[in-house]
Motif scaffolding. Structure first.
Motif, PDB file in Angstrom:
ATOM      1  N   PRO A  51       0.800  -1.222   0.000  1.00 17.75           N
ATOM      2  CA  PRO A  51       0.000   0.000   0.000  1.00 17.75           C
ATOM      3  C   PRO A  51       0.843   1.288   0.000  1.00 17.75           C
ATOM      4  O   PRO A  51       0.440   2.292  -0.570  1.00 17.75           O
ATOM      5  CB  PRO A  51      -0.820  -0.106   1.287  1.00 17.75           C
ATOM      6  N   ALA A  52       2.021   1.232   0.599  1.00 21.23           N
ATOM      7  CA  ALA A  52       2.891   2.406   0.619  1.00 21.23           C
ATOM      8  C   ALA A  52       3.356   2.797  -0.783  1.00 21.23           C
ATOM      9  O   ALA A  52       3.668   3.955  -1.042  1.00 21.23           O
ATOM     10  CB  ALA A  52       4.103   2.149   1.510  1.00 21.23           C
ATOM     11  N   ASP A  53       3.371   1.841  -1.696  1.00 26.53           N
ATOM     12  CA  ASP A  53       3.799   2.109  -3.069  1.00 26.53           C
ATOM     13  C   ASP A  53       2.695   2.697  -3.939  1.00 26.53           C
ATOM     14  O   ASP A  53       2.952   3.120  -5.066  1.00 26.53           O
ATOM     15  CB  ASP A  53       4.326   0.822  -3.728  1.00 26.53           C
ATOM     16  N   VAL A  54       1.460   2.664  -3.447  1.00 26.30           N
ATOM     17  CA  VAL A  54       0.318   3.211  -4.198  1.00 26.30           C
ATOM     18  C   VAL A  54      -0.467   4.175  -3.303  1.00 26.30           C
ATOM     19  O   VAL A  54      -1.691   4.120  -3.205  1.00 26.30           O
ATOM     20  CB  VAL A  54      -0.588   2.088  -4.762  1.00 26.30           C
ATOM     21  N   GLY A  55       0.273   5.060  -2.677  1.00 29.98           N
ATOM     22  CA  GLY A  55      -0.312   5.985  -1.711  1.00 29.98           C
ATOM     23  C   GLY A  55      -1.460   6.806  -2.253  1.00 29.98           C
ATOM     24  O   GLY A  55      -2.477   6.999  -1.567  1.00 29.98           O
ATOM     25  N   ASP A  56      -1.327   7.315  -3.484  1.00 31.18           N
ATOM     26  CA  ASP A  56      -2.408   8.118  -4.057  1.00 31.18           C
ATOM     27  C   ASP A  56      -3.677   7.296  -4.225  1.00 31.18           C
ATOM     28  O   ASP A  56      -4.785   7.787  -3.980  1.00 31.18           O
ATOM     29  CB  ASP A  56      -2.000   8.723  -5.404  1.00 31.18           C
ATOM     30  N   LEU A  57      -3.527   6.045  -4.632  1.00 30.26           N
ATOM     31  CA  LEU A  57      -4.686   5.176  -4.777  1.00 30.26           C
ATOM     32  C   LEU A  57      -5.315   4.894  -3.417  1.00 30.26           C
ATOM     33  O   LEU A  57      -6.542   4.901  -3.280  1.00 30.26           O
ATOM     34  CB  LEU A  57      -4.311   3.867  -5.458  1.00 30.26           C
TER      35      LEU A  57
ATOM     36  N   LYS B  55      -5.465  -2.563   4.792  1.00 30.59           N
ATOM     37  CA  LYS B  55      -5.641  -3.961   5.200  1.00 30.59           C
ATOM     38  C   LYS B  55      -6.224  -4.787   4.070  1.00 30.59           C
ATOM     39  O   LYS B  55      -5.852  -5.949   3.894  1.00 30.59           O
ATOM     40  CB  LYS B  55      -6.538  -4.036   6.437  1.00 30.59           C
ATOM     41  N   ARG B  56      -7.129  -4.201   3.293  1.00 36.29           N
ATOM     42  CA  ARG B  56      -7.731  -4.928   2.164  1.00 36.29           C
ATOM     43  C   ARG B  56      -6.667  -5.304   1.149  1.00 36.29           C
ATOM     44  O   ARG B  56      -6.650  -6.416   0.625  1.00 36.29           O
ATOM     45  CB  ARG B  56      -8.840  -4.082   1.519  1.00 36.29           C
ATOM     46  N   ILE B  57      -5.762  -4.376   0.867  1.00 37.04           N
ATOM     47  CA  ILE B  57      -4.687  -4.646  -0.086  1.00 37.04           C
ATOM     48  C   ILE B  57      -3.753  -5.730   0.465  1.00 37.04           C
ATOM     49  O   ILE B  57      -3.379  -6.662  -0.244  1.00 37.04           O
ATOM     50  CB  ILE B  57      -3.900  -3.364  -0.426  1.00 37.04           C
ATOM     51  N   LEU B  58      -3.414  -5.630   1.723  1.00 32.04           N
ATOM     52  CA  LEU B  58      -2.471  -6.576   2.320  1.00 32.04           C
ATOM     53  C   LEU B  58      -3.069  -7.955   2.580  1.00 32.04           C
ATOM     54  O   LEU B  58      -2.435  -8.975   2.314  1.00 32.04           O
ATOM     55  CB  LEU B  58      -1.923  -6.011   3.635  1.00 32.04           C
TER      56      LEU B  58
ATOM     57  N   GLY C  52      -6.257  -9.200   1.594  1.00 33.85           N
ATOM     58  CA  GLY C  52      -7.183  -9.778   0.626  1.00 33.85           C
ATOM     59  C   GLY C  52      -8.621  -9.801   1.098  1.00 33.85           C
ATOM     60  O   GLY C  52      -9.051  -8.981   1.904  1.00 33.85           O
ATOM     61  N   ALA C  53      -9.364 -10.770   0.604  1.00 32.12           N
ATOM     62  CA  ALA C  53     -10.808 -10.860   0.825  1.00 32.12           C
ATOM     63  C   ALA C  53     -11.195 -10.969   2.302  1.00 32.12           C
ATOM     64  O   ALA C  53     -12.331 -10.663   2.659  1.00 32.12           O
ATOM     65  CB  ALA C  53     -11.383 -12.032   0.046  1.00 32.12           C
ATOM     66  N   ASN C  54     -10.275 -11.374   3.147  1.00 33.60           N
ATOM     67  CA  ASN C  54     -10.570 -11.432   4.584  1.00 33.60           C
ATOM     68  C   ASN C  54     -10.901 -10.055   5.143  1.00 33.60           C
ATOM     69  O   ASN C  54     -11.521  -9.956   6.199  1.00 33.60           O
ATOM     70  CB  ASN C  54      -9.396 -12.034   5.365  1.00 33.60           C
ATOM     71  N   ASP C  55     -10.466  -9.018   4.470  1.00 32.77           N
ATOM     72  CA  ASP C  55     -10.751  -7.647   4.876  1.00 32.77           C
ATOM     73  C   ASP C  55     -11.591  -6.945   3.822  1.00 32.77           C
ATOM     74  O   ASP C  55     -11.327  -5.798   3.439  1.00 32.77           O
ATOM     75  CB  ASP C  55      -9.451  -6.883   5.155  1.00 32.77           C
ATOM     76  N   SER C  56     -12.627  -7.602   3.370  1.00 29.29           N
ATOM     77  CA  SER C  56     -13.519  -7.093   2.338  1.00 29.29           C
ATOM     78  C   SER C  56     -14.132  -5.738   2.693  1.00 29.29           C
ATOM     79  O   SER C  56     -14.643  -5.544   3.803  1.00 29.29           O
ATOM     80  CB  SER C  56     -14.654  -8.103   2.122  1.00 29.29           C
ATOM     81  N   LEU C  57     -14.091  -4.817   1.745  1.00 33.84           N
ATOM     82  CA  LEU C  57     -14.741  -3.521   1.939  1.00 33.84           C
ATOM     83  C   LEU C  57     -16.254  -3.652   1.914  1.00 33.84           C
ATOM     84  O   LEU C  57     -16.959  -2.873   2.561  1.00 33.84           O
ATOM     85  CB  LEU C  57     -14.290  -2.526   0.866  1.00 33.84           C
ATOM     86  N   VAL C  58     -16.762  -4.623   1.176  1.00 28.41           N
ATOM     87  CA  VAL C  58     -18.212  -4.852   1.135  1.00 28.41           C
ATOM     88  C   VAL C  58     -18.685  -5.262   2.526  1.00 28.41           C
ATOM     89  O   VAL C  58     -19.667  -4.710   3.048  1.00 28.41           O
ATOM     90  CB  VAL C  58     -18.580  -5.909   0.073  1.00 28.41           C
ATOM     91  N   LEU C  59     -17.999  -6.197   3.148  1.00 26.64           N
ATOM     92  CA  LEU C  59     -18.357  -6.624   4.498  1.00 26.64           C
ATOM     93  C   LEU C  59     -18.185  -5.476   5.489  1.00 26.64           C
ATOM     94  O   LEU C  59     -19.004  -5.304   6.402  1.00 26.64           O
ATOM     95  CB  LEU C  59     -17.527  -7.835   4.910  1.00 26.64           C
ATOM     96  N   TYR C  60     -17.148  -4.690   5.328  1.00 29.53           N
ATOM     97  CA  TYR C  60     -16.900  -3.510   6.173  1.00 29.53           C
ATOM     98  C   TYR C  60     -18.088  -2.559   6.103  1.00 29.53           C
ATOM     99  O   TYR C  60     -18.595  -2.103   7.134  1.00 29.53           O
ATOM    100  CB  TYR C  60     -15.617  -2.839   5.679  1.00 29.53           C
ATOM    101  N   TYR C  61     -18.547  -2.283   4.899  1.00 28.97           N
ATOM    102  CA  TYR C  61     -19.690  -1.392   4.717  1.00 28.97           C
ATOM    103  C   TYR C  61     -20.947  -2.015   5.334  1.00 28.97           C
ATOM    104  O   TYR C  61     -21.681  -1.348   6.072  1.00 28.97           O
ATOM    105  CB  TYR C  61     -19.927  -1.078   3.238  1.00 28.97           C
ATOM    106  N   GLU C  62     -21.203  -3.277   5.034  1.00 28.83           N
ATOM    107  CA  GLU C  62     -22.400  -3.942   5.548  1.00 28.83           C
ATOM    108  C   GLU C  62     -22.405  -3.983   7.072  1.00 28.83           C
ATOM    109  O   GLU C  62     -23.446  -3.769   7.708  1.00 28.83           O
ATOM    110  CB  GLU C  62     -22.518  -5.352   4.975  1.00 28.83           C
ATOM    111  N   THR C  63     -21.265  -4.263   7.661  1.00 28.63           N
ATOM    112  CA  THR C  63     -21.152  -4.289   9.121  1.00 28.63           C
ATOM    113  C   THR C  63     -21.398  -2.904   9.699  1.00 28.63           C
ATOM    114  O   THR C  63     -22.122  -2.748  10.689  1.00 28.63           O
ATOM    115  CB  THR C  63     -19.775  -4.823   9.549  1.00 28.63           C
TER     116      THR C  63
END
Length: 143
Positions: free
Chosen positions: A48-54, A108-111, A113-124
């Motif tokens: 993630p540090a290599d794609v800071g703008d993203l 965390k999602r980048i590092l 993977g799916a275990n840290d899904s943004l969809v689940l984050y939003y739903e929760t």
């Protein structure tokens, strides 16, 4: 980073993806589009540090979706101190009394993977926000 800058970062993230097959319309469903973008980075083992703008753009966008759809607010930099003069972008959001850090979640999602899904984050977050609002409404009615 101030609230207006966070909102601007989200707008830039949307504009950057306007000519792609990614649909970013600030809807809850659009979180899956961001999740897929980050999944690709995870599979390529991008730091993630290599794609800071993203990371900044994605976190700002995810936070804006939460703010717009669930009624959250960004905590001003001087309210939480975490962003005051800090070199790391990690503003706090407040949703129904709970604190969230979308930038941490994006990393965390980048590092992880799916275990840290943004969809689940939003739903929760949506589930917790609805429960907190129901409790508050119940307390108001019984007072």
């Amino acid at each position: 980073m101030h609230v207006d800058q966070i909102i601007e970062q989200a707008q830039e993230f949307v504009a950057y993806h306007a000519d792609t097959d990614v649909t970013l319309d600030y809807s809850a469903a659009s979180i899956a589009q961001v999740d897929a973008l980050l999944d690709d980075l995870h599979h390529r083992q991008v730091d993630p540090a290599d794609v800071g703008d993203l990371v900044v753009g994605a976190a700002s966008y995810v936070g804006e979706v939460i703010r717009r759809t669930l009624g959250g607010t960004w905590a001003a930099a001087d309210e939480d101190g975490a962003d005051s003069g800090a070199a790391i972008f990690n503003p706090r959001m407040i949703v129904a009394g709970s604190s969230l850090w979308p930038a941490s979640k994006v990393c965390k999602r980048i590092l992880d993977g799916a275990n840290d899904s943004l969809v689940l984050y939003y739903e929760t977050t949506a589930t917790i926000a609805a429960a907190m609002r129901a409790i508050a409404q119940e307390q108001e009615q019984s007072a």
